[in-house]
Write a protein that holds these residues in place. Structure first.
Motif, PDB file in Angstrom:
ATOM      1  N   ALA A  39      -6.718   7.304 -25.872  1.00  0.00           N
ATOM      2  CA  ALA A  39      -5.258   7.129 -25.915  1.00  0.00           C
ATOM      3  C   ALA A  39      -5.273   6.284 -27.171  1.00  0.00           C
ATOM      4  N   ALA A  40      -3.883   6.585 -27.892  1.00  0.00           N
ATOM      5  CA  ALA A  40      -3.471   5.798 -28.734  1.00  0.00           C
ATOM      6  C   ALA A  40      -2.602   4.665 -28.310  1.00  0.00           C
ATOM      7  N   ILE A  41      -2.986   3.461 -29.036  1.00  0.00           N
ATOM      8  CA  ILE A  41      -2.653   2.009 -28.349  1.00  0.00           C
ATOM      9  C   ILE A  41      -1.499   1.411 -29.196  1.00  0.00           C
ATOM     10  N   PRO A  42      -0.219   0.899 -28.650  1.00  0.00           N
ATOM     11  CA  PRO A  42      -0.151   0.995 -27.523  1.00  0.00           C
ATOM     12  C   PRO A  42       0.353   2.415 -27.010  1.00  0.00           C
ATOM     13  N   TYR A  43       0.101   2.538 -25.574  1.00  0.00           N
ATOM     14  CA  TYR A  43       0.800   3.967 -24.805  1.00  0.00           C
ATOM     15  C   TYR A  43       1.905   3.549 -24.475  1.00  0.00           C
ATOM     16  N   THR A  51      16.623   2.850 -21.530  1.00  0.00           N
ATOM     17  CA  THR A  51      17.479   2.919 -22.881  1.00  0.00           C
ATOM     18  C   THR A  51      17.208   1.917 -23.987  1.00  0.00           C
ATOM     19  N   PHE A  52      16.197   1.119 -23.358  1.00  0.00           N
ATOM     20  CA  PHE A  52      15.603  -0.233 -24.292  1.00  0.00           C
ATOM     21  C   PHE A  52      14.409   0.501 -25.027  1.00  0.00           C
ATOM     22  N   THR A  53      13.952  -0.293 -26.177  1.00  0.00           N
ATOM     23  CA  THR A  53      12.888  -0.117 -26.723  1.00  0.00           C
ATOM     24  C   THR A  53      11.813  -0.767 -26.128  1.00  0.00           C
ATOM     25  N   PRO A  54      10.561  -0.306 -25.412  1.00  0.00           N
ATOM     26  CA  PRO A  54       9.655  -0.658 -24.616  1.00  0.00           C
ATOM     27  C   PRO A  54       8.873  -1.659 -25.609  1.00  0.00           C
ATOM     28  N   GLN A  55       8.612  -2.739 -24.840  1.00  0.00           N
ATOM     29  CA  GLN A  55       7.677  -3.915 -25.556  1.00  0.00           C
ATOM     30  C   GLN A  55       6.297  -3.948 -24.812  1.00  0.00           C
ATOM     31  N   GLN A  56       5.565  -2.768 -24.988  1.00  0.00           N
ATOM     32  CA  GLN A  56       4.347  -2.751 -23.943  1.00  0.00           C
ATOM     33  C   GLN A  56       3.411  -3.777 -24.418  1.00  0.00           C
ATOM     34  N   SER A  57       2.793  -4.201 -23.383  1.00  0.00           N
ATOM     35  CA  SER A  57       1.892  -5.412 -23.701  1.00  0.00           C
ATOM     36  C   SER A  57       0.462  -4.932 -24.056  1.00  0.00           C
ATOM     37  N   THR A 160      15.816   0.599 -11.678  1.00  0.00           N
ATOM     38  CA  THR A 160      16.153  -0.785 -11.657  1.00  0.00           C
ATOM     39  C   THR A 160      16.557  -0.805 -13.330  1.00  0.00           C
ATOM     40  N   LEU A 161      15.802  -0.204 -14.211  1.00  0.00           N
ATOM     41  CA  LEU A 161      16.181  -0.437 -15.686  1.00  0.00           C
ATOM     42  C   LEU A 161      17.480   0.189 -15.884  1.00  0.00           C
ATOM     43  N   ASN A 239       8.547  -5.190 -19.590  1.00  0.00           N
ATOM     44  CA  ASN A 239       8.048  -4.538 -20.782  1.00  0.00           C
ATOM     45  C   ASN A 239       8.915  -3.350 -21.200  1.00  0.00           C
ATOM     46  N   TYR A 240       9.397  -2.649 -20.039  1.00  0.00           N
ATOM     47  CA  TYR A 240      10.436  -1.475 -20.533  1.00  0.00           C
ATOM     48  C   TYR A 240      11.787  -1.874 -20.311  1.00  0.00           C
ATOM     49  N   ALA A 241      12.151  -3.122 -20.368  1.00  0.00           N
ATOM     50  CA  ALA A 241      13.505  -3.610 -20.581  1.00  0.00           C
ATOM     51  C   ALA A 241      13.693  -4.189 -21.746  1.00  0.00           C
ATOM     52  N   GLY A 242      12.601  -4.198 -22.509  1.00  0.00           N
ATOM     53  CA  GLY A 242      12.893  -4.593 -23.875  1.00  0.00           C
ATOM     54  C   GLY A 242      12.375  -6.090 -23.949  1.00  0.00           C
ATOM     55  N   ILE A 243      11.702  -6.507 -23.092  1.00  0.00           N
ATOM     56  CA  ILE A 243      11.000  -8.097 -23.306  1.00  0.00           C
ATOM     57  C   ILE A 243       9.696  -7.944 -23.158  1.00  0.00           C
ATOM     58  N   GLU A 244       9.098  -8.632 -24.157  1.00  0.00           N
ATOM     59  CA  GLU A 244       7.515  -8.805 -24.167  1.00  0.00           C
ATOM     60  C   GLU A 244       7.196  -9.764 -23.071  1.00  0.00           C
TER      61      GLU A 244
END
Length: 431
Positions: A39-43, A51-57, A160-161, A239-244
């Motif tokens: 897989a390409a990381i981050p996935y 609607t946010f830019t994900p901040q995948q950990s 929820t998002l 993470n998916y609400a744009g918060i690391e």
């Protein structure tokens, strides 16, 4: 008020070694196997609508120390994300440490993959002469079953998002996610006890239901979870609400920081989170210990946690507390001891602490009564539930607060609770 039975469960991994009848047969078998895709990381998970830019950990991936471990991580990430049937085969030389560290990192970086909910086995292939050929990792659940649960989780997260989209302010969005999660999940005491039994070797297996309590699925879909289920769910939502955000592994002093620590050796018995806010600093949260939803007062005014029956008891009226919401590293470390295997941020900023942001700092009678009047206006049953932070600590604080409330009138009983970690975070219930 907190959950005394906390257990963080690492994915169950069985290890074995295999060598073939002959070098020729083993080498031929290895060469016939295709290389597993990585897989390409981050996935970024396309199954989660936001609607946010994900901040995948990638917090734990970034701390893997070998290229072999990173290859296992990327291979298993692709395998799980694509719900691939069968086992994962990777060619090369992999140590047991490579495999276990990679699977642990993957488990906590990608909560939606549910990779803690069932056991995994790893076979090590080599020639008869001992030359490493590769590894094969098998999962005890089919791809279809994983896909069904994973999609249910992603659907709930997406719902929820969608509501969180109404919160443009990052801090307000974080608190919305925190409060929503804690309100919707109940601590699973039975699963915690089962996990403790496994750690103590009184039993060797956990039911699937107990395993799921350690996952974001347990918290968000089933509504029953233990500490790492709470933490994984909060991380995923953030993470998916744009918060690391990331999950922290470690242990806790069950005495709330009353002198000394409890020696747990290398055993993780708790999980919590850190988030990174707009000032760039990391703040720590413990959604498990802020869950106040199963706490009651009996007819003697004594606190009872998770009673068998709440009949005749008084609900404390505050399902979510914020005494462990956005603490800095020094504050959380008074009774939370992070696993020393990993490097966690040690920021000391306090800008986004809950009590400062909400204006619930109390140093005099006027400030306390102002907060109390505001709380009374929103009370549906006449009781008053109030949380605040004060520099007043110690045995005299309760008497001082009680005397201040006397001028307000209307209540004959006061219940006060505070973690004994010296932070002066109070919860007061008047009735």
């Amino acid at each position: 008020m907190k959950k005394r039975l906390c257990a963080a469960l690492l994915c169950c991994l069985l290890l074995c070694s295999c060598s073939g009848i002959s070098n020729t047969l083993q080498v031929m078998r290895n060469e016939l196997r295709p290389d597993a895709p990585l897989a390409a990381i981050p996935y970024i998970d396309p199954g989660i609508t936001t609607t946010f830019t994900p901040q995948q950990s990638t917090f734990y991936y970034d701390q893997l120390t070998t290229e072999a471990a990173r290859q296992v991580y990327a291979g298993m990430l692709y395998h799980l994300a694509e719900n691939t049937e069968g086992s994962l085969y990777l060619k090369g030389d992999f140590s047991r440490t490579d495999v276990t560290s990679a699977l642990r990192a993957l488990q906590y970086d990608y909560p939606q993959l549910l990779c803690a909910s069932w056991g995994q086995s790893c076979s090590y292939y080599s020639t008869a002469g001992g030359t490493p050929l590769g590894i094969e990792i098998s999962i005890g659940e089919s791809g279809g079953e994983r896909a069904t649960r994973s999609q249910s989780l992603k659907d709930k997260v997406s719902q929820t998002l969608a509501t969180a989209a109404g919160y443009a302010d990052l801090y307000e969005r974080e608190q919305f996610l925190y409060d929503t999660l804690i309100t919707q999940v109940a601590y699973d005491y039975r699963a915690a006890k089962s996990s403790s039994d496994v750690v103590n070797e009184t039993q060797t297996n956990l039911s699937l239901e107990d395993r799921l309590a350690h996952t974001a699925y347990g918290a968000i879909v089933s509504g029953m979870a233990v500490c790492d289920g709470y933490a994984s769910a909060f991380q995923l939502l953030c993470n998916y609400a744009g918060i690391e955000a990331a999950t922290v592994l470690g242990r806790v002093d069950p005495r709330d920081g009353i002198g000394g620590t409890v020696d747990m050796g290398d055993q993780d018995n708790h999980a919590w989170n850190f988030v990174r806010m707009e000032d760039g600093a990391a703040y720590y949260c413990d959604p498990t210990w802020d869950d106040n939803g199963d706490v009651y007062l009996n007819d003697k005014g004594q606190m009872v946690e998770a009673p068998f029956s709440a009949q005749g008891m008084r609900d404390l009226g505050a399902p979510v507390l914020h005494r462990y919401f956005n603490l800095n590293y020094e504050e959380i470390s008074r009774n939370h001891i992070a696993n020393s295997t990993f490097v966690y941020p040690q920021d000391t900023a306090a800008t986004y602490g809950y009590y400062l942001q909400s204006g619930k700092i109390v140093e005099n009678e006027a400030q306390l009564l102002t907060l109390a009047q505001q709380a009374r206006q929103t009370s549906a049953d006449g009781t008053l539930a109030l949380e605040f932070r004060s520099s007043r600590t110690g045995k005299d604080a309760s008497a001082t607060f009680a005397s201040w409330f006397e001028t307000m009138g209307g209540y004959s009983n006061m219940f006060l609770s505070t973690p004994e970690n010296g932070l002066g975070c109070y919860f007061i219930f008047l009735y």
